[in-house]
Scaffold this motif. Structure first.
Motif, PDB file in Angstrom:
ATOM      1  N   ARG A   1       0.833  -1.207   0.000  1.00 44.02           N
ATOM      2  CA  ARG A   1       0.000   0.000   0.000  1.00 44.02           C
ATOM      3  C   ARG A   1       0.862   1.249   0.000  1.00 44.02           C
ATOM      4  O   ARG A   1       0.546   2.243  -0.672  1.00 44.02           O
ATOM      5  CB  ARG A   1      -0.903  -0.019   1.234  1.00 44.02           C
ATOM      6  N   ALA A   2       1.967   1.232   0.752  1.00 43.99           N
ATOM      7  CA  ALA A   2       2.859   2.385   0.798  1.00 43.99           C
ATOM      8  C   ALA A   2       3.476   2.651  -0.567  1.00 43.99           C
ATOM      9  O   ALA A   2       3.698   3.814  -0.937  1.00 43.99           O
ATOM     10  CB  ALA A   2       3.953   2.160   1.844  1.00 43.99           C
ATOM     11  N   ILE A   3       3.752   1.587  -1.321  1.00 41.26           N
ATOM     12  CA  ILE A   3       4.315   1.757  -2.663  1.00 41.26           C
ATOM     13  C   ILE A   3       3.286   2.399  -3.592  1.00 41.26           C
ATOM     14  O   ILE A   3       3.586   3.348  -4.325  1.00 41.26           O
ATOM     15  CB  ILE A   3       4.780   0.398  -3.216  1.00 41.26           C
ATOM     16  N   LEU A   4       2.053   1.900  -3.556  1.00 39.63           N
ATOM     17  CA  LEU A   4       1.007   2.449  -4.415  1.00 39.63           C
ATOM     18  C   LEU A   4       0.703   3.904  -4.070  1.00 39.63           C
ATOM     19  O   LEU A   4       0.378   4.705  -4.947  1.00 39.63           O
ATOM     20  CB  LEU A   4      -0.260   1.612  -4.296  1.00 39.63           C
ATOM     21  N   ASP A   5       0.802   4.255  -2.792  1.00 41.46           N
ATOM     22  CA  ASP A   5       0.462   5.597  -2.344  1.00 41.46           C
ATOM     23  C   ASP A   5       1.640   6.561  -2.335  1.00 41.46           C
ATOM     24  O   ASP A   5       1.479   7.731  -1.998  1.00 41.46           O
ATOM     25  CB  ASP A   5      -0.143   5.538  -0.937  1.00 41.46           C
ATOM     26  N   HIS A   6       2.812   6.084  -2.681  1.00 38.59           N
ATOM     27  CA  HIS A   6       4.002   6.947  -2.656  1.00 38.59           C
ATOM     28  C   HIS A   6       3.792   8.141  -3.594  1.00 38.59           C
ATOM     29  O   HIS A   6       3.289   7.982  -4.708  1.00 38.59           O
ATOM     30  CB  HIS A   6       5.226   6.140  -3.089  1.00 38.59           C
ATOM     31  N   PRO A   7       4.166   9.334  -3.178  1.00 37.48           N
ATOM     32  CA  PRO A   7       3.938  10.513  -4.023  1.00 37.48           C
ATOM     33  C   PRO A   7       4.527  10.403  -5.428  1.00 37.48           C
ATOM     34  O   PRO A   7       3.900  10.846  -6.402  1.00 37.48           O
ATOM     35  CB  PRO A   7       4.602  11.645  -3.230  1.00 37.48           C
ATOM     36  N   ARG A   8       5.700   9.804  -5.556  1.00 34.02           N
ATOM     37  CA  ARG A   8       6.298   9.711  -6.889  1.00 34.02           C
ATOM     38  C   ARG A   8       5.604   8.646  -7.733  1.00 34.02           C
ATOM     39  O   ARG A   8       5.560   8.756  -8.958  1.00 34.02           O
ATOM     40  CB  ARG A   8       7.810   9.449  -6.777  1.00 34.02           C
ATOM     41  N   THR A   9       5.077   7.603  -7.076  1.00 29.71           N
ATOM     42  CA  THR A   9       4.276   6.635  -7.820  1.00 29.71           C
ATOM     43  C   THR A   9       3.034   7.316  -8.374  1.00 29.71           C
ATOM     44  O   THR A   9       2.707   7.191  -9.561  1.00 29.71           O
ATOM     45  CB  THR A   9       3.851   5.460  -6.920  1.00 29.71           C
ATOM     46  N   ARG A  10       2.362   8.063  -7.535  1.00 26.65           N
ATOM     47  CA  ARG A  10       1.115   8.704  -7.945  1.00 26.65           C
ATOM     48  C   ARG A  10       1.349   9.823  -8.944  1.00 26.65           C
ATOM     49  O   ARG A  10       0.461  10.145  -9.749  1.00 26.65           O
ATOM     50  CB  ARG A  10       0.374   9.214  -6.713  1.00 26.65           C
ATOM     51  N   ALA A  11       2.548  10.415  -8.921  1.00 24.96           N
ATOM     52  CA  ALA A  11       2.866  11.472  -9.885  1.00 24.96           C
ATOM     53  C   ALA A  11       3.092  10.915 -11.280  1.00 24.96           C
ATOM     54  O   ALA A  11       2.809  11.582 -12.284  1.00 24.96           O
ATOM     55  CB  ALA A  11       4.097  12.248  -9.426  1.00 24.96           C
ATOM     56  N   LEU A  12       3.585   9.680 -11.363  1.00 23.80           N
ATOM     57  CA  LEU A  12       3.952   9.118 -12.653  1.00 23.80           C
ATOM     58  C   LEU A  12       2.918   8.154 -13.208  1.00 23.80           C
ATOM     59  O   LEU A  12       2.755   8.027 -14.429  1.00 23.80           O
ATOM     60  CB  LEU A  12       5.305   8.397 -12.533  1.00 23.80           C
ATOM     61  N   ILE A  13       2.210   7.444 -12.327  1.00 20.26           N
ATOM     62  CA  ILE A  13       1.263   6.419 -12.747  1.00 20.26           C
ATOM     63  C   ILE A  13      -0.161   6.975 -12.731  1.00 20.26           C
ATOM     64  O   ILE A  13      -0.597   7.565 -11.739  1.00 20.26           O
ATOM     65  CB  ILE A  13       1.349   5.179 -11.831  1.00 20.26           C
ATOM     66  N   ASP A  14      -0.877   6.787 -13.817  1.00 22.62           N
ATOM     67  CA  ASP A  14      -2.286   7.172 -13.918  1.00 22.62           C
ATOM     68  C   ASP A  14      -3.118   5.947 -13.544  1.00 22.62           C
ATOM     69  O   ASP A  14      -3.252   5.019 -14.338  1.00 22.62           O
ATOM     70  CB  ASP A  14      -2.603   7.634 -15.343  1.00 22.62           C
ATOM     71  N   PHE A  15      -3.684   5.955 -12.334  1.00 23.26           N
ATOM     72  CA  PHE A  15      -4.413   4.790 -11.856  1.00 23.26           C
ATOM     73  C   PHE A  15      -5.808   4.665 -12.445  1.00 23.26           C
ATOM     74  O   PHE A  15      -6.566   3.777 -12.054  1.00 23.26           O
ATOM     75  CB  PHE A  15      -4.452   4.783 -10.326  1.00 23.26           C
ATOM     76  N   ALA A  16      -6.132   5.529 -13.396  1.00 25.75           N
ATOM     77  CA  ALA A  16      -7.367   5.334 -14.159  1.00 25.75           C
ATOM     78  C   ALA A  16      -7.134   4.394 -15.335  1.00 25.75           C
ATOM     79  O   ALA A  16      -8.089   3.950 -15.976  1.00 25.75           O
ATOM     80  CB  ALA A  16      -7.896   6.680 -14.655  1.00 25.75           C
ATOM     81  N   LEU A  17      -5.864   4.086 -15.601  1.00 32.20           N
ATOM     82  CA  LEU A  17      -5.497   3.234 -16.731  1.00 32.20           C
ATOM     83  C   LEU A  17      -4.780   1.983 -16.224  1.00 32.20           C
ATOM     84  O   LEU A  17      -4.177   1.995 -15.138  1.00 32.20           O
ATOM     85  CB  LEU A  17      -4.575   4.004 -17.686  1.00 32.20           C
ATOM     86  N   PRO A  18      -4.824   0.890 -17.004  1.00 28.15           N
ATOM     87  CA  PRO A  18      -4.161  -0.353 -16.576  1.00 28.15           C
ATOM     88  C   PRO A  18      -2.665  -0.163 -16.334  1.00 28.15           C
ATOM     89  O   PRO A  18      -2.010   0.653 -16.992  1.00 28.15           O
ATOM     90  CB  PRO A  18      -4.417  -1.311 -17.745  1.00 28.15           C
ATOM     91  N   VAL A  19      -2.176  -0.938 -15.396  1.00 25.72           N
ATOM     92  CA  VAL A  19      -0.776  -0.876 -14.976  1.00 25.72           C
ATOM     93  C   VAL A  19      -0.150  -2.258 -15.138  1.00 25.72           C
ATOM     94  O   VAL A  19      -0.804  -3.277 -14.903  1.00 25.72           O
ATOM     95  CB  VAL A  19      -0.664  -0.421 -13.502  1.00 25.72           C
ATOM     96  N   GLY A  20       1.101  -2.298 -15.514  1.00 30.55           N
ATOM     97  CA  GLY A  20       1.870  -3.536 -15.488  1.00 30.55           C
ATOM     98  C   GLY A  20       2.655  -3.583 -14.188  1.00 30.55           C
ATOM     99  O   GLY A  20       3.498  -2.720 -13.939  1.00 30.55           O
ATOM    100  N   VAL A  21       2.344  -4.559 -13.342  1.00 29.92           N
ATOM    101  CA  VAL A  21       3.024  -4.696 -12.044  1.00 29.92           C
ATOM    102  C   VAL A  21       3.972  -5.888 -12.127  1.00 29.92           C
ATOM    103  O   VAL A  21       3.552  -7.002 -12.471  1.00 29.92           O
ATOM    104  CB  VAL A  21       2.009  -4.905 -10.907  1.00 29.92           C
TER     105      VAL A  21
END
Length: 278
Positions: free
Chosen positions: A134-154
């Motif tokens: 959860r901390a990784i998903l919520d990290h400010p730099r993660t949220r700045a770069l990843i658009d969570f409205a679109l699919p992600v490759g994890v």
């Protein structure tokens, strides 16, 4: 004010990321990492082959996600030290606009990765631990770069076998799946003792004796990490066979690889709890 406190690089103890760098023939490791890796090689001399085949699987899997699944953004968990054919290099060779967040708990990865990626606005590296998804998903730099409205490759490639059973690796994947939208894909790989048990268990003992946790798991246990996901064809395979580009006779024996890999797709409607959701 910036925090300029010194970073403890923990160079006195081996780390799985630096040991992996050693096995791949990299330069970003310390004597303690090489010594620990050599002890594992004494039990399983083909461990370098296994590491290379796992790295090639990562490249094929990322290329599949960009070319065939339409994924343009990635979170690479336990990314390790930069080497050839990194996720952003593979993805951006297909689409230069692809974005990647690299995550590792080794501070040396943060130092090296930040320097390497300083001029690439489409990539970033953060210090984080897969045990705290959860901390990784919520990290400010993660949220700045990843658009969570679109699919992600994890990606959790060659990392879940460093998560103990008591740390619930399957639950970690479920948490990650609960934080990304439908259409997201998970690239997973994991070492096993199914194929060459004596040699593989020797590797596990060697890693553990150096203070590096390693838990080998069966194909059945590894496949459980895909629960709730649609497993992409050709399913869970030894990594050297997964959508292989070489003829079968040119691939290493399964016993020399002893690593499973696969991709799972998150179907259905977008999950609740994604970063930024109501």
């Amino acid at each position: 004010m910036e925090d300029y406190s010194p970073i403890d690089l923990r160079t006195h103890q081996p780390h799985s990321a630096r040991m992996y760098d050693y096995l791949l023939g990299g330069k970003d490791h310390y004597t303690v990492d090489g010594e620990a890796a050599e002890k594992a090689l004494a039990s399983f001399p083909m461990l370098r082959t296994a590491a290379r085949e796992n790295r090639k699987f990562l490249g094929r899997a990322v290329r599949y996600l960009v070319q065939e699944a339409g994924i343009r953004q990635f979170i690479d968990l336990g990314s390790g030290l930069p080497t050839a054919e990194n996720v952003h290099q593979v993805a951006q060779s297909v689409d230069p606009d692809a974005r990647v967040v690299y995550v590792d708990n080794d501070p040396i990865v943060l130092v090296h990765g930040s320097a390497l990626l300083a001029r690439d606005a489409r990539t970033t590296v953060i210090q984080g631990d897969i045990r705290e998804p959860r901390a990784i998903l919520d990290h400010p730099r993660t949220r700045a770069l990843i658009d969570f409205a679109l699919p992600v490759g994890v990606l959790a490639v060659a990392v879940l076998h460093f998560v103990g059973d008591d740390e619930d690796p399957a639950g970690i994947v479920r948490t990650l799946a609960g934080g990304v939208p439908a259409g997201s894909h998970f690239i997973l790989s994991h070492a096993t003792a199914d194929i060459a048990p004596e040699a593989a268990m020797g590797v596990q003992r060697a890693y553990r004796s150096q203070g590096v946790p390693l838990t080998l798991r069966s194909r059945e246990r590894f496949t459980e990490f895909f629960d709730g996901l649609e497993i992409v064809e050709p399913g869970v395979q030894v990594v050297s066979d997964w959508r292989a580009t070489e003829p079968e006779e040119q691939r290493p024996d399964h016993a020399d690889v002893s690593w499973y890999g696969g991709i799972g797709r998150l179907a259905g409607s977008a999950r609740e709890g994604a970063p930024g959701s109501a």
